[in-house]
Design a protein around this motif. Structure first.
Motif, PDB file in Angstrom:
ATOM      1  N   MET A   1      -3.303  13.416 -39.041  1.00 40.42           N
ATOM      2  CA  MET A   1      -4.490  14.110 -39.543  1.00 40.42           C
ATOM      3  C   MET A   1      -4.562  14.525 -40.820  1.00 40.42           C
ATOM      4  O   MET A   1      -3.705  15.222 -41.315  1.00 40.42           O
ATOM      5  CB  MET A   1      -5.007  15.243 -38.443  1.00 40.42           C
ATOM      6  N   GLU A   5      -9.828  16.494 -42.155  1.00 39.76           N
ATOM      7  CA  GLU A   5     -10.110  16.378 -40.843  1.00 39.76           C
ATOM      8  C   GLU A   5      -9.584  17.539 -40.084  1.00 39.76           C
ATOM      9  O   GLU A   5     -10.553  18.137 -39.416  1.00 39.76           O
ATOM     10  CB  GLU A   5      -9.275  15.149 -40.081  1.00 39.76           C
ATOM     11  N   LYS A   6      -8.424  18.144 -40.542  1.00 42.37           N
ATOM     12  CA  LYS A   6      -8.226  19.516 -40.246  1.00 42.37           C
ATOM     13  C   LYS A   6      -9.278  20.649 -40.526  1.00 42.37           C
ATOM     14  O   LYS A   6      -9.543  21.460 -39.400  1.00 42.37           O
ATOM     15  CB  LYS A   6      -6.996  19.781 -40.844  1.00 42.37           C
ATOM     16  N   VAL A   9     -11.939  20.201 -37.918  1.00 45.08           N
ATOM     17  CA  VAL A   9     -11.726  20.456 -36.512  1.00 45.08           C
ATOM     18  C   VAL A   9     -11.825  21.975 -36.510  1.00 45.08           C
ATOM     19  O   VAL A   9     -12.123  22.677 -35.569  1.00 45.08           O
ATOM     20  CB  VAL A   9     -10.168  19.920 -36.196  1.00 45.08           C
ATOM     21  N   THR A  13     -14.360  24.159 -34.056  1.00 42.59           N
ATOM     22  CA  THR A  13     -13.776  25.030 -33.106  1.00 42.59           C
ATOM     23  C   THR A  13     -14.461  26.430 -33.328  1.00 42.59           C
ATOM     24  O   THR A  13     -14.792  26.948 -32.231  1.00 42.59           O
ATOM     25  CB  THR A  13     -12.188  25.266 -33.398  1.00 42.59           C
ATOM     26  N   ASP A 139     -20.212  18.052 -37.355  1.00 39.96           N
ATOM     27  CA  ASP A 139     -18.762  18.147 -37.475  1.00 39.96           C
ATOM     28  C   ASP A 139     -18.398  16.871 -36.441  1.00 39.96           C
ATOM     29  O   ASP A 139     -17.182  16.345 -36.920  1.00 39.96           O
ATOM     30  CB  ASP A 139     -18.134  19.392 -36.952  1.00 39.96           C
ATOM     31  N   LEU A 143     -15.989  13.878 -37.728  1.00 39.56           N
ATOM     32  CA  LEU A 143     -14.962  13.520 -37.093  1.00 39.56           C
ATOM     33  C   LEU A 143     -14.993  11.902 -36.665  1.00 39.56           C
ATOM     34  O   LEU A 143     -14.035  11.076 -36.628  1.00 39.56           O
ATOM     35  CB  LEU A 143     -14.403  14.054 -35.841  1.00 39.56           C
TER      36      LEU A 143
END
Lengths: 150, 75
Positions: A1, A5-6, A9, A13, A139, A143
């Protein structure tokens, strides 16, 4: 990843948790008959604070923990690819477009409740709800673009 | 999966240039390794500028790296 991308995420979240917390608090207020402007605007403040500080802290924490895990697993120094190239910029723009579209629809719907006789507080509560929801959808969209390509 | 109609020979060209890694190519053209991976899998069509930079790295004309597959040949 990838690094980008991190980050997505982490933001996803964070904003999903904020959305859940917001809905929980709103339902609590409605049930206990404390759905007042003071309480609602206090909640707005908390949401704004959580959105900014929560995302920054969560991002830093994730990269530190990710770096430690990488070092322990591979015994190599973590390589952070923190440049944003043309593909990242394109995906960010596409995500922003989705966020604007959803928040615009949300604001229109919120205003519609006011037109149909609901109190202004309902409208304000819906505006922030759709704002956070638009961020979550954007988001997920970003992704998806990273995974499936475009 | 969304795929582009622009095809490329980046993987082959890397192989013929001393088995250049994706990371090395990414650093030479100024993008992330993920972008090179996406291009090789036909998941991303680069900008004209990036396409020229890649062709320059391999010292070949642009059309040797990229080719366009019109819609009617897909069917």
């Amino acid at each position: 990843m990838s690094f980008q991308e991190k980050n997505i995420v982490v933001t996803l979240t964070n904003f999903s948790l904020i959305l859940a917390f917001y809905l929980f608090r709103i339902f609590q207020m409605v049930q206990s008959d404390t759905f007042t402007s003071t309480n609602l605007f206090w909640l707005w403040g908390i949401i704004a604070l959580l959105a900014v500080i929560g995302t920054i802290v969560a991002t830093i924490f994730t990269h530190i923990v990710g770096g430690i895990v990488h070092k322990v697993k591979t015994n190599e120094d973590p390589h952070i690819e923190d440049i944003q190239d043309e593909r990242d910029q394109m995906i960010e723009l596409k995500g922003t477009k989705v966020a604007y579209t959803f928040s615009s629809i949300g604001i229109a719907l919120a205003m519609l409740t006011f037109v149909f006789g609901q109190s202004p507080l309902v409208m304000f509560a819906l505006i922030i709800f759709f704002g956070v929801l638009a961020q979550v959808i954007a988001d997920i969209w970003r992704l998806n673009l990273y995974r499936k390509g475009f | 999966m969304t795929t582009s109609r622009i095809r490329n020979n980046i993987r082959t060209l890397r192989f013929h240039h001393g088995e250049m890694t994706q990371q090395q190519l990414a650093e030479k053209v100024g993008v992330t390794r993920q972008t090179i991976i996406a291009m090789e899998q036909d998941k991303y069509s680069p900008s004209l500028e990036l396409a020229f930079r890649i062709a320059l790295v391999f010292k070949v004309p642009l059309e040797e790296v990229f080719s366009y597959q019109p819609e009617d040949t897909n069917t």
